[in-house]
Design an enzyme around this catalytic site. Structure first.
Site, PDB file in Angstrom:
ATOM      1  N   ASP A  26       0.782  -1.260  -0.022  1.00 42.18           N
ATOM      2  CA  ASP A  26       0.096  -0.190   0.086  1.00 42.18           C
ATOM      3  C   ASP A  26       0.866   1.443   0.053  1.00 42.18           C
ATOM      4  OD1 ASP A  26      -1.565   2.310   0.840  1.00 42.18           O
ATOM      5  OD2 ASP A  26      -2.639   1.039   2.227  1.00 42.18           O
ATOM      6  N   ILE A  27       0.647   1.971  -1.131  1.00 41.18           N
ATOM      7  CA  ILE A  27       1.717   3.288  -0.986  1.00 41.18           C
ATOM      8  C   ILE A  27       1.420   4.163   0.023  1.00 41.18           C
ATOM      9  CG2 ILE A  27       0.141   4.704  -2.633  1.00 41.18           C
ATOM     10  CD1 ILE A  27       2.719   5.327  -4.299  1.00 41.18           C
ATOM     11  N   GLY A  33      -9.095   4.712  -6.699  1.00 36.95           N
ATOM     12  CA  GLY A  33      -7.733   3.723  -6.856  1.00 36.95           C
ATOM     13  C   GLY A  33      -6.618   4.702  -5.574  1.00 36.95           C
ATOM     14  N   VAL A  34      -5.367   4.844  -6.565  1.00 30.07           N
ATOM     15  CA  VAL A  34      -4.755   5.440  -5.610  1.00 30.07           C
ATOM     16  C   VAL A  34      -4.810   6.714  -5.243  1.00 30.07           C
ATOM     17  CG1 VAL A  34      -2.113   6.102  -5.717  1.00 30.07           C
ATOM     18  CG2 VAL A  34      -2.559   3.867  -6.805  1.00 30.07           C
ATOM     19  N   ASP A  35      -5.452   7.418  -6.227  1.00 29.45           N
ATOM     20  CA  ASP A  35      -5.729   8.706  -5.769  1.00 29.45           C
ATOM     21  C   ASP A  35      -6.572   9.025  -4.408  1.00 29.45           C
ATOM     22  OD1 ASP A  35      -5.707  11.714  -6.118  1.00 29.45           O
ATOM     23  OD2 ASP A  35      -7.243  11.624  -7.671  1.00 29.45           O
ATOM     24  N   SER A  95      -1.228   4.975 -14.478  1.00 32.23           N
ATOM     25  CA  SER A  95      -1.932   4.453 -15.609  1.00 32.23           C
ATOM     26  C   SER A  95      -2.335   3.146 -15.862  1.00 32.23           C
ATOM     27  CB  SER A  95      -1.373   5.214 -16.983  1.00 32.23           C
ATOM     28  OG  SER A  95      -1.628   6.592 -16.920  1.00 32.23           O
ATOM     29  N   THR A  96      -1.799   2.247 -14.972  1.00 31.46           N
ATOM     30  CA  THR A  96      -1.940   0.771 -15.108  1.00 31.46           C
ATOM     31  C   THR A  96      -3.404   0.387 -14.553  1.00 31.46           C
ATOM     32  OG1 THR A  96      -0.683  -0.129 -13.746  1.00 31.46           O
ATOM     33  CG2 THR A  96       0.373   0.405 -15.476  1.00 31.46           C
TER      34      THR A  96
END
Length: 173
Positions: free
Chosen positions: A10-11, A32-34, A122-123
């Site tokens: 987890d970033i 998502g990440v954002d 972008s993935t």
């Protein structure tokens, strides 16, 4: 020389100087990440993003650009927001994807960051094929290495992404 490391996880839990956010152009959070970065980082990040929208980025952040804010409650000093391209069969947008990594590293260096954590930009929902995204990411980070950055950590959400980055890293030795 920059050390490139791969982590499955987890970033938002990384202890680094700067975490890169795969943001949407509005800078106002998303999925998502954002979404994870905004949720875990708290309202301080969103407040700075709103201030950026009110000043320099009234129309939002363009694809391939990067801008920094506080990291709020994350275990980092900064969040660097970058907007990745949506993958297309008809148009080669790889230069825009490379620009996300290059511009994020430029901003990190300007901030004096020594360690930077990236997601696989972008993935996810933007549909970029993971093998190609990993190749572009590794190649660009190697070519754009800039002091004072000593470590770039790719934090990958699942085993499939981790394996793709591991293969790209080995291939580019």
């Amino acid at each position: 020389m920059i050390e490139i490391t791969l982590v499955r996880g987890d970033i938002t839990q990384q202890h680094v100087d700067a975490i890169v956010n795969a943001a949407n152009s509005s800078l106002l959070g998303g999925g998502g990440v954002d979404g994870a970065i905004h949720r875990r980082g708290g309202p301080e990040i969103l407040a700075e993003c709103r201030a950026l929208r009110a000043s320099h980025y009234g129309k939002g952040l363009r694809t391939g650009q990067a801008v920094a804010t506080t990291a709020g409650r994350l275990d980092a000093r900064h969040v660097i927001h970058t907007v990745g391209p949506v993958w297309s069969r008809e148009e080669d947008r790889s230069a825009l994807l490379a620009s996300c990594y290059r511009e994020s590293l430029r901003v990190a260096a300007e901030l004096g960051a020594g360690t930077v954590a990236f997601p696989a930009i972008s993935t996810g929902i933007y549909g970029w094929p993971i093998d190609d995204g990993a190749r572009i990411a590794i190649r660009t980070v190697r070519a754009a290495a800039v002091a004072p950055i000593t470590e770039v950590r790719f934090v990958l959400f699942d085993e499939h992404a981790y394996k793709a980055f591991e293969t790209a890293l080995a291939a580019q030795g």
